[in-house]
Scaffold this motif. Structure first.
Motif, PDB file in Angstrom:
ATOM      1  N   TYR A  77       0.862  -1.174   0.000  1.00 48.11           N
ATOM      2  CA  TYR A  77       0.000   0.000   0.000  1.00 48.11           C
ATOM      3  C   TYR A  77       0.906   1.234   0.000  1.00 48.11           C
ATOM      4  O   TYR A  77       1.847   1.321   0.814  1.00 48.11           O
ATOM      5  CB  TYR A  77      -0.916   0.011   1.217  1.00 48.11           C
ATOM      6  CG  TYR A  77      -1.956  -1.081   1.174  1.00 48.11           C
ATOM      7  CD1 TYR A  77      -3.218  -0.846   0.639  1.00 48.11           C
ATOM      8  CD2 TYR A  77      -1.672  -2.358   1.665  1.00 48.11           C
ATOM      9  CE1 TYR A  77      -4.175  -1.851   0.596  1.00 48.11           C
ATOM     10  CE2 TYR A  77      -2.621  -3.369   1.630  1.00 48.11           C
ATOM     11  CZ  TYR A  77      -3.878  -3.117   1.095  1.00 48.11           C
ATOM     12  OH  TYR A  77      -4.821  -4.124   1.051  1.00 48.11           O
ATOM     13  N   VAL A  78       0.642   2.187  -0.883  1.00 47.50           N
ATOM     14  CA  VAL A  78       1.578   3.288  -1.129  1.00 47.50           C
ATOM     15  C   VAL A  78       0.866   4.638  -0.977  1.00 47.50           C
ATOM     16  O   VAL A  78      -0.256   4.829  -1.457  1.00 47.50           O
ATOM     17  CB  VAL A  78       2.196   3.191  -2.544  1.00 47.50           C
ATOM     18  CG1 VAL A  78       3.174   4.346  -2.781  1.00 47.50           C
ATOM     19  CG2 VAL A  78       2.879   1.848  -2.729  1.00 47.50           C
ATOM     20  N   LEU A  79       1.567   5.559  -0.290  1.00 46.26           N
ATOM     21  CA  LEU A  79       1.153   6.969  -0.210  1.00 46.26           C
ATOM     22  C   LEU A  79       2.311   7.816  -0.721  1.00 46.26           C
ATOM     23  O   LEU A  79       3.461   7.654  -0.280  1.00 46.26           O
ATOM     24  CB  LEU A  79       0.818   7.374   1.233  1.00 46.26           C
ATOM     25  CG  LEU A  79      -0.478   6.831   1.819  1.00 46.26           C
ATOM     26  CD1 LEU A  79      -0.573   7.168   3.304  1.00 46.26           C
ATOM     27  CD2 LEU A  79      -1.687   7.401   1.086  1.00 46.26           C
ATOM     28  N   GLU A  80       2.028   8.734  -1.640  1.00 45.96           N
ATOM     29  CA  GLU A  80       3.074   9.566  -2.230  1.00 45.96           C
ATOM     30  C   GLU A  80       2.653  11.033  -2.182  1.00 45.96           C
ATOM     31  O   GLU A  80       1.471  11.364  -2.122  1.00 45.96           O
ATOM     32  CB  GLU A  80       3.338   9.150  -3.685  1.00 45.96           C
ATOM     33  CG  GLU A  80       3.924   7.752  -3.817  1.00 45.96           C
ATOM     34  CD  GLU A  80       4.172   7.379  -5.268  1.00 45.96           C
ATOM     35  OE1 GLU A  80       5.264   6.842  -5.555  1.00 45.96           O
ATOM     36  OE2 GLU A  80       3.274   7.638  -6.097  1.00 45.96           O
ATOM     37  N   SER A 108      16.012   6.495   3.433  1.00 42.81           N
ATOM     38  CA  SER A 108      14.795   5.750   3.767  1.00 42.81           C
ATOM     39  C   SER A 108      14.873   5.316   5.219  1.00 42.81           C
ATOM     40  O   SER A 108      15.956   5.004   5.732  1.00 42.81           O
ATOM     41  CB  SER A 108      14.628   4.526   2.865  1.00 42.81           C
ATOM     42  OG  SER A 108      14.530   4.913   1.506  1.00 42.81           O
ATOM     43  N   GLN A 109      13.710   5.270   5.880  1.00 44.22           N
ATOM     44  CA  GLN A 109      13.647   4.857   7.275  1.00 44.22           C
ATOM     45  C   GLN A 109      12.384   4.038   7.499  1.00 44.22           C
ATOM     46  O   GLN A 109      11.342   4.279   6.880  1.00 44.22           O
ATOM     47  CB  GLN A 109      13.637   6.073   8.205  1.00 44.22           C
ATOM     48  CG  GLN A 109      14.900   6.913   8.146  1.00 44.22           C
ATOM     49  CD  GLN A 109      16.107   6.197   8.699  1.00 44.22           C
ATOM     50  OE1 GLN A 109      15.991   5.372   9.616  1.00 44.22           O
ATOM     51  NE2 GLN A 109      17.281   6.498   8.139  1.00 44.22           N
ATOM     52  N   GLY A 114       6.401  -1.895  10.032  1.00 40.72           N
ATOM     53  CA  GLY A 114       6.799  -2.218   8.677  1.00 40.72           C
ATOM     54  C   GLY A 114       6.595  -1.105   7.674  1.00 40.72           C
ATOM     55  O   GLY A 114       6.790  -1.320   6.473  1.00 40.72           O
ATOM     56  N   TRP A 115       6.245   0.082   8.137  1.00 41.93           N
ATOM     57  CA  TRP A 115       6.084   1.208   7.221  1.00 41.93           C
ATOM     58  C   TRP A 115       7.460   1.699   6.789  1.00 41.93           C
ATOM     59  O   TRP A 115       8.344   1.975   7.619  1.00 41.93           O
ATOM     60  CB  TRP A 115       5.325   2.350   7.873  1.00 41.93           C
ATOM     61  CG  TRP A 115       3.878   2.042   8.169  1.00 41.93           C
ATOM     62  CD1 TRP A 115       3.243   0.850   8.017  1.00 41.93           C
ATOM     63  CD2 TRP A 115       2.906   2.961   8.675  1.00 41.93           C
ATOM     64  NE1 TRP A 115       1.925   0.936   8.387  1.00 41.93           N
ATOM     65  CE2 TRP A 115       1.686   2.235   8.807  1.00 41.93           C
ATOM     66  CE3 TRP A 115       2.921   4.291   9.043  1.00 41.93           C
ATOM     67  CZ2 TRP A 115       0.517   2.818   9.285  1.00 41.93           C
ATOM     68  CZ3 TRP A 115       1.756   4.868   9.513  1.00 41.93           C
ATOM     69  CH2 TRP A 115       0.561   4.146   9.628  1.00 41.93           C
ATOM     70  N   GLU A 116       7.644   1.845   5.522  1.00 38.78           N
ATOM     71  CA  GLU A 116       8.922   2.293   4.970  1.00 38.78           C
ATOM     72  C   GLU A 116       8.713   3.669   4.332  1.00 38.78           C
ATOM     73  O   GLU A 116       7.898   3.838   3.432  1.00 38.78           O
ATOM     74  CB  GLU A 116       9.420   1.309   3.921  1.00 38.78           C
ATOM     75  CG  GLU A 116      10.821   1.607   3.393  1.00 38.78           C
ATOM     76  CD  GLU A 116      11.921   1.207   4.351  1.00 38.78           C
ATOM     77  OE1 GLU A 116      13.057   1.644   4.153  1.00 38.78           O
ATOM     78  OE2 GLU A 116      11.626   0.447   5.311  1.00 38.78           O
ATOM     79  N   PRO A 130       2.946  -3.084   4.055  1.00 47.59           N
ATOM     80  CA  PRO A 130       2.418  -4.353   3.536  1.00 47.59           C
ATOM     81  C   PRO A 130       0.952  -4.553   3.867  1.00 47.59           C
ATOM     82  O   PRO A 130       0.291  -5.422   3.281  1.00 47.59           O
ATOM     83  CB  PRO A 130       3.306  -5.392   4.221  1.00 47.59           C
ATOM     84  CG  PRO A 130       3.775  -4.728   5.475  1.00 47.59           C
ATOM     85  CD  PRO A 130       3.904  -3.279   5.141  1.00 47.59           C
ATOM     86  N   THR A 131       0.423  -3.754   4.791  1.00 43.22           N
ATOM     87  CA  THR A 131      -0.986  -3.857   5.199  1.00 43.22           C
ATOM     88  C   THR A 131      -1.629  -2.488   5.078  1.00 43.22           C
ATOM     89  O   THR A 131      -0.932  -1.458   4.999  1.00 43.22           O
ATOM     90  CB  THR A 131      -1.110  -4.343   6.654  1.00 43.22           C
ATOM     91  OG1 THR A 131      -0.419  -3.416   7.519  1.00 43.22           O
ATOM     92  CG2 THR A 131      -0.480  -5.741   6.805  1.00 43.22           C
ATOM     93  N   PRO A 132      -2.947  -2.410   5.045  1.00 43.11           N
ATOM     94  CA  PRO A 132      -3.604  -1.100   4.992  1.00 43.11           C
ATOM     95  C   PRO A 132      -3.146  -0.198   6.140  1.00 43.11           C
ATOM     96  O   PRO A 132      -2.867  -0.676   7.247  1.00 43.11           O
ATOM     97  CB  PRO A 132      -5.091  -1.443   5.095  1.00 43.11           C
ATOM     98  CG  PRO A 132      -5.187  -2.819   4.547  1.00 43.11           C
ATOM     99  CD  PRO A 132      -3.923  -3.525   4.962  1.00 43.11           C
TER     100      PRO A 132
END
Length: 375
Positions: A77-80, A108-109, A114-116, A130-132
């Motif tokens: 799941y991606v936020l930009e 990157s941190q 697990g949020w990257e 990897p999850t919502p």
């Protein structure tokens, strides 16, 4: 020998230095206020006016999107988005308000669960999970950026186009101009009489004038307003003109009387021998020679009356039709207490007219001094 005519005193340099320091102490804050009036809220809150001509370093934060803004890229799941606006350069970022420049751009941190988070050098970011995400307000990303010097006239547009400012300017001029002229006219006649005319009680009247100089203005406000109400004047322009005249007359009479008493006696006695009346002496001799003193008091009276708030509130009222500039700016700042750029702009607009009057009258003051020194 020092102190003799034609000799320059050894203290001249110290007097010049003291005058220069006073000019600097007066000019620097005024110039700073002028510069601040063209800056926006972010610049004023983060740096002083003396840094306004160079790039500004600012700290803040940007919120990412929420669950509804996320897209899927494979199993992530991606936020930009972007952390900077046009003209800004990112010099550091972080996940804590205490360390807004903890990480360098391009790093990157892993922040949680697990949020990257990856922040590029151009200020764009990419947050993956990897999850919502399951967040309703977005994750905060703290930034440290630099922005080029920027000035704007939007502050003046907001202040000058605010409701009631134009009317308040007219009201202030309506109060100030008569309240400056009337005391000068009355004080000039009174000063001439106390300086050059002999009549019983002259010394007592002068003592009363000196005594009135130490009477606090605030003590006389309520009694004078009650007197105005009893005689039918009430609140209005006539009442405030008389109030400013009464408060300004003691100083005006004292200053003008002291100046007129120092004029050459021979000139006045010669005019009397030639058959001139007292009014002719006053109009043709005293007034031209007293122009420097008249100009000086008119400057002081105009500055005090223009910047007055207390007397205008008591004797004129605070309605939209009667409000003066100082009261209008106070009302506007009442709803914009945190907008320092509006405060700086309002203050400079308020002092701009007195500054113009001051410098304009300085020219006439110097001319009057030179005219009175040459026969």
């Amino acid at each position: 020998m020092e102190g003799m005519a034609g000799q320059k005193s050894s203290l001249t340099w110290s007097v010049n230095i003291a005058a220069l320091l006073l000019v600097i102490l007066w000019t620097i804050p005024t110039f700073g206020l002028f510069v601040s009036s063209f800056r926006d809220r972010d610049q004023i809150s983060t740096s002083g006016w003396w840094k306004s001509f160079s790039a500004q370093e600012q700290t803040g934060f940007v919120r990412t999107g929420t669950d509804d803004d996320a897209t899927q890229d494979g199993g992530l799941y991606v936020l930009e988005g972007s952390l900077v606006t046009e003209g800004q350069d990112l010099i550091g970022w972080g996940t804590s308000a205490r360390r807004p420049a903890e990480f360098a751009p391009g790093s990157s941190q892993t922040i949680e669960d697990g949020w990257e988070l990856t922040v590029n050098e151009d200020g764009s970011y990419r947050l993956t999970s990897p999850t919502p995400f399951e967040m309703s307000r977005g994750e905060r990303i703290f930034t440290t950026t630099t922005a080029p010097a920027k000035f704007t006239t939007a502050n003046y547009t907001r202040v000058l186009t605010a409701d009631g400012i134009g009317r308040a300017f007219i009201n202030t001029a309506t109060v100030t101009i008569p309240a400056t002229i009337i005391p000068i006219l009355i004080a000039a006649f009174a000063a001439y009489a106390l300086a050059w005319m002999r009549f019983p009680g002259r010394a007592l009247i002068m003592a009363v004038v000196v005594g009135l100089l130490v009477v606090p203005l605030q003590v006389a406000l309520i009694p004078l307003l009650r007197f105005h109400n009893e005689i039918g004047i009430g609140k209005g322009y006539l009442g405030i003109w008389l109030a400013h005249t009464g408060f300004g007359l003691p100083l005006a009479i004292y200053l003008l009387r002291s100046y007129m008493a120092g004029l050459p006696r021979e000139v006045i006695e010669s005019a009397r021998v030639d058959g001139a009346t007292e009014f002719q002496i006053f109009r043709k001799i005293i007034l031209p020679l007293s122009f420097p003193a008249l100009a000086s008091f008119s400057i002081f009276q105009f500055l005090w009356t223009w910047n007055d708030l207390l007397v205008a509130t008591v004797f004129l009222g605070n309605t939209d039709e009667q409000r003066v500039m100082t009261a209008a700016l106070r009302e506007m700042m009442g709803s914009r207490g945190g907008e320092w750029e509006i405060l700086a702009t309002s203050a400079f607009i308020s002092i701009s007219v007195p500054l113009i009057v001051f410098f304009a009258m300085q020219r006439y003051l110097v001319r009057g001094l030179l005219a009175g020194s040459v026969k």
